[in-house]
Scaffold this active site. Sequence first.
Site, PDB file in Angstrom:
ATOM      1  N   GLY A   1       3.311  -2.829   2.663  1.00 23.15           N
ATOM      2  CA  GLY A   1       4.012  -3.891   1.980  1.00 23.15           C
ATOM      3  C   GLY A   1       5.408  -4.160   2.485  1.00 23.15           C
ATOM      4  O   GLY A   1       5.870  -5.310   2.482  1.00 23.15           O
ATOM      5  N   HIS A   2       6.119  -3.129   2.926  1.00 22.39           N
ATOM      6  CA  HIS A   2       7.533  -3.328   3.254  1.00 22.39           C
ATOM      7  C   HIS A   2       7.763  -4.122   4.531  1.00 22.39           C
ATOM      8  O   HIS A   2       8.898  -4.478   4.852  1.00 22.39           O
ATOM      9  CB  HIS A   2       8.273  -1.982   3.321  1.00 22.39           C
ATOM     10  CG  HIS A   2       7.934  -1.146   4.504  1.00 22.39           C
ATOM     11  ND1 HIS A   2       8.800  -0.952   5.551  1.00 22.39           N
ATOM     12  CD2 HIS A   2       6.837  -0.405   4.799  1.00 22.39           C
ATOM     13  CE1 HIS A   2       8.249  -0.138   6.443  1.00 22.39           C
ATOM     14  NE2 HIS A   2       7.056   0.208   6.010  1.00 22.39           N
TER      15      HIS A   2
ATOM     16  N   CYS B   1       9.504   5.308  13.143  1.00 26.24           N
ATOM     17  CA  CYS B   1       8.959   6.617  12.755  1.00 26.24           C
ATOM     18  C   CYS B   1       9.246   7.678  13.804  1.00 26.24           C
ATOM     19  O   CYS B   1       9.130   8.877  13.529  1.00 26.24           O
ATOM     20  CB  CYS B   1       7.448   6.508  12.521  1.00 26.24           C
ATOM     21  SG  CYS B   1       7.018   5.374  11.188  1.00 26.24           S
TER      22      CYS B   1
ATOM     23  N   THR C   1      -1.212   9.070  -9.504  1.00 23.08           N
ATOM     24  CA  THR C   1      -0.870   8.041 -10.473  1.00 23.08           C
ATOM     25  C   THR C   1      -0.613   6.714  -9.780  1.00 23.08           C
ATOM     26  O   THR C   1       0.145   6.631  -8.808  1.00 23.08           O
ATOM     27  CB  THR C   1       0.373   8.457 -11.275  1.00 23.08           C
ATOM     28  OG1 THR C   1       0.115   9.708 -11.918  1.00 23.08           O
ATOM     29  CG2 THR C   1       0.723   7.406 -12.318  1.00 23.08           C
TER      30      THR C   1
ATOM     31  N   GLN D   1       1.686  -4.320  11.544  1.00 19.07           N
ATOM     32  CA  GLN D   1       2.619  -5.247  12.185  1.00 19.07           C
ATOM     33  C   GLN D   1       2.104  -6.673  12.207  1.00 19.07           C
ATOM     34  O   GLN D   1       2.881  -7.614  12.370  1.00 19.07           O
ATOM     35  CB  GLN D   1       2.920  -4.783  13.608  1.00 19.07           C
ATOM     36  CG  GLN D   1       3.751  -3.531  13.703  1.00 19.07           C
ATOM     37  CD  GLN D   1       5.156  -3.704  13.151  1.00 19.07           C
ATOM     38  OE1 GLN D   1       5.727  -4.780  13.192  1.00 19.07           O
ATOM     39  NE2 GLN D   1       5.711  -2.627  12.621  1.00 19.07           N
TER      40      GLN D   1
END
Length: 451
Positions: free
Chosen positions: A235-236, A397, A272, A214
Amino acid sequence: MIYLDHAATTAPRREVLEAMWPWLTGGFGNASSHHERGQRAARALEGARERVAAVVGARPGEIIFTSGGTEADNLAVKGIALARRERQPSRHRVLVSAIEHDAVLESARALARHDGFEALELPVDPSGALSPDTFRAALVSDDDAARTLPDRAAPSRGIASHAPPGSDGTSDPTTVALASVMLANNEVGTVQDIRALAEIAAEHGVPLHTDAVQAVGSLPLNVEDLGVAALTLAGHKIGTPQGIGLLWVQRGTPLRSLMSGGGHERGRRSGTSNVAGAVGMAVALELAERERVAYSARSTALRDRLISGILNSVPDAILTGPDPRPERLGHVHAPSDRAEPAATDPLSPSARMPTSGRNGITRLPTNASFCFPGVNGETVLVDLENLGVLVSSGSACAAGSSEPSHVLTALGIPAELATTSVRYSLGRDTTEEEVDAAVRATAEVVRRLSA
């Protein structure tokens, strides 16, 4: 629609999407492949790692890209604790603050449930601040500074101490494997004095992890200045698509990988590599840091406008978390037929005065959260959405949970009152007009629901 739920997620930035696009199209190679397309992707990945490291003042090799903040928190708490105990079996205790994100709390519970650790939570004051004295006491003594972390998966409200055989279960610092304290809280915006806590932890050889998800974009995040051993970002929250995050782990801090596979990320996180996401993360962080000072100043003014507007237009509204405004005009409003709360009441203005913070900042510039006594918080959300205002009741969440927020109850707010909570979180494009409209809509909704 007026979007005031940026703490949950924020819109991808155009600059980020443009930087990612080549690696989603013609440059889509696997960074682990040895042909030229794969090696181009690998170079882009390492370039992103270098750029991210430069923003937070770290070495590139200390950056681990993850799928987001939750994975990074899991890797930090579990990975460091397990690795520390492998080296020093006496280190079987994990300390977390009572207002951590569920990703940290559940990781600590999992260590206690499945791996023989003792998970302990540290109490905070009514503003949400963790006192350095409380933190030190939990590291060096066996008083009641910390209590066993409740296990949500267990039928009872608590869990037994899971100290290894032969351990006396005391709080000697040599028994602490890891401590985790978030830099800024996602529900009430409290900013911790992480530097002070990190110095105490270092005195006792305990790595301190901080969830800075945050804080990114609002607070300075130089890891050397913070003094922590590990730091989580997502990142979001600053303009990437969802699904990319990172964990910084200081060189020399032991870390056990939690994922088996091809040994990606220098053997610390198999899977990956999300090359496009890493490139986007680098661009988003650079932009956030470049704009941080101006953005924080602008957001602070809007936040204080929102706080004062709500407290002045909704008579019984209660600000949760610290009141950061210099004038402290918007104190808790008590109904006329009852006395002003006593100073020992966690909801009283004096009890919620900021007691810590980082560089004098006690609350995130983007956060304002309230309880509205006598109304249901979820109903307020629905009615506000019908009026074109999108907010939340706390952590995204935990949306849909019937339990009161553990953050609010940790601040001493009664469970029934905690269910009336509403969080407003500002973003880059939030305007004064939107803040004023949200205040008017809130006053209308609460007035109608209270009638």
